[in-house]
Design an enzyme around this catalytic site. Structure first.
Site, PDB file in Angstrom:
ATOM      1  N   TYR A 262       0.833  -1.189   0.000  1.00  0.00           N
ATOM      2  CA  TYR A 262       0.000   0.000   0.000  1.00  0.00           C
ATOM      3  C   TYR A 262       0.874   1.248   0.000  1.00  0.00           C
ATOM      4  O   TYR A 262       2.083   1.170   0.249  1.00  0.00           O
ATOM      5  CB  TYR A 262      -0.920   0.010   1.215  1.00  0.00           C
ATOM      6  N   SER A 263       0.254   2.401  -0.223  1.00  0.00           N
ATOM      7  CA  SER A 263       1.056   3.631  -0.257  1.00  0.00           C
ATOM      8  C   SER A 263       1.738   3.886   1.080  1.00  0.00           C
ATOM      9  O   SER A 263       2.859   4.398   1.117  1.00  0.00           O
ATOM     10  CB  SER A 263       0.188   4.829  -0.657  1.00  0.00           C
ATOM     11  N   GLU A 264       1.059   3.534   2.190  1.00  0.00           N
ATOM     12  CA  GLU A 264       1.687   3.620   3.509  1.00  0.00           C
ATOM     13  C   GLU A 264       1.208   2.508   4.425  1.00  0.00           C
ATOM     14  O   GLU A 264       0.072   2.026   4.302  1.00  0.00           O
ATOM     15  CB  GLU A 264       1.392   4.969   4.203  1.00  0.00           C
ATOM     16  N   THR A 265       2.094   2.122   5.332  1.00  0.00           N
ATOM     17  CA  THR A 265       1.764   1.222   6.432  1.00  0.00           C
ATOM     18  C   THR A 265       2.178   1.898   7.728  1.00  0.00           C
ATOM     19  O   THR A 265       3.264   2.490   7.813  1.00  0.00           O
ATOM     20  CB  THR A 265       2.480  -0.136   6.284  1.00  0.00           C
TER      21      THR A 265
ATOM     22  N   HIS B  26      -4.247   9.128   6.076  1.00  0.00           N
ATOM     23  CA  HIS B  26      -5.187   8.008   5.958  1.00  0.00           C
ATOM     24  C   HIS B  26      -4.750   6.825   6.825  1.00  0.00           C
ATOM     25  O   HIS B  26      -5.587   6.113   7.390  1.00  0.00           O
ATOM     26  CB  HIS B  26      -5.385   7.601   4.490  1.00  0.00           C
TER      27      HIS B  26
END
Length: 288
Positions: free
Chosen positions: A45-48, A82
């Site tokens: 994902y774009s961030e974790t 997010h």
């Protein structure tokens, strides 16, 4: 094996597969940077988000404190809106709703979780103190050129700016909905410009939809990702930007629609006070 929750933040109401997916690791105390980066890359994902520590409230009914870090598949990110919302909802599911203080690389971020009348858990984070500064003309021109745009495509009521509310976001506003919907870009060339200027998060492109409502595309070329479906930090930066240029009269309520271009409709609700941090609110749902 590290347990990674997969949670979509800011899904639009009634939208299937809406929102921005984030990885959430609620017990990351034993992980070093190399391990966290590897998990973020594997998650894809774009961030974790990685919760390193949770401290109980110092006094009765006080806020708990959460030490947290964020990683994209390629690098650590100072703040991610997010993933913050996703983490807060996951913590609320485990410990109950209320106020938490997240200790992030950019400072303390307050986040309040609550349950709505229909049983949904929402999270509202208040950004760090924002700042908005001009963007050099040559940088604006280079950015527009990379997007296949020109100065004539900008909405003259909204000058380009750099807006910070946790991350630095270049913000441009286009005058035509058709242009907003159709512009394209080379991810690798845009990534070069972003790295050159230290823009670790997204490039924010807006289109006014009416009073207090905007469509947003947040460009984020990293790995296989080119655009973010929902960007909480950029929503905070947008609120700060609109306040700084006098485009809203605080206290103001904004709605930001995002994610249509990547098939993940999202809705971010933004509260702009007269001063201080910007409040961003959204829901989250587990990805099964």
């Amino acid at each position: 094996m590290t347990d990674v929750l997969r949670i979509s933040a800011f899904p639009a109401p009634s939208a299937r597969n809406g929102g921005n997916p984030a990885g959430v690791v609620l017990d990351a105390a034993g992980l070093d940077e190399t391990a966290m980066l590897a998990i973020a890359a594997e998650t894809g994902y774009s961030e974790t988000a990685f919760v390193l520590d949770i401290q109980e409230p110092a006094e009765a009914n006080g806020p708990g404190r959460v030490r947290i870090r964020y990683f994209s598949p390629t690098a650590e990110v100072p703040f991610c809106g997010h993933a913050t919302v996703a983490t807060a909802v996951a913590l609320a599911d485990r410990h109950g709703t209320g106020l938490l203080l997240f200790d992030t690389a950019v400072g303390e971020v307050a986040i309040e979780t609550a349950e709505t009348a229909n049983g949904e858990t929402t999270a509202s984070f208040t950004s760090v103190e924002p700042s908005v500064t001009p963007m050099d003309d040559d940088v604006v021109d280079r950015l527009l050129s990379l997007l296949g745009l020109a100065r004539a495509d900008l909405d003259p009521a909204y000058p380009p700016r750099l807006s910070f509310a946790g991350n630095v976001h270049p913000v441009i506003v286009l005058g035509s909905r058709e242009t907003f919907a159709s512009f394209d870009f080379d991810p690798s060339r845009l990534r070069e410009l972003m790295d050159e200027h230290g823009w670790a998060a997204t490039v924010t492109v807006l289109s006014p939809l009416g009073e207090s409502e905007f469509a947003a595309r947040n460009l984020f070329p990293v790995g296989d990702i080119t655009e973010d479906p929902a960007t909480g930090a950029a929503a905070a930066a947008t609120g700060a930007y609109l306040r700084a240029i006098g485009a809203v009269k605080p206290p103001a309520q904004l709605r930001i629609q995002q994610g249509d271009h990547v098939g993940r409709p999202s809705l971010l609700r933004v509260t702009v006070p007269g001063s201080g941090g910007i409040v961003v609110t959204g829901g989250a749902a587990r990805i099964e």
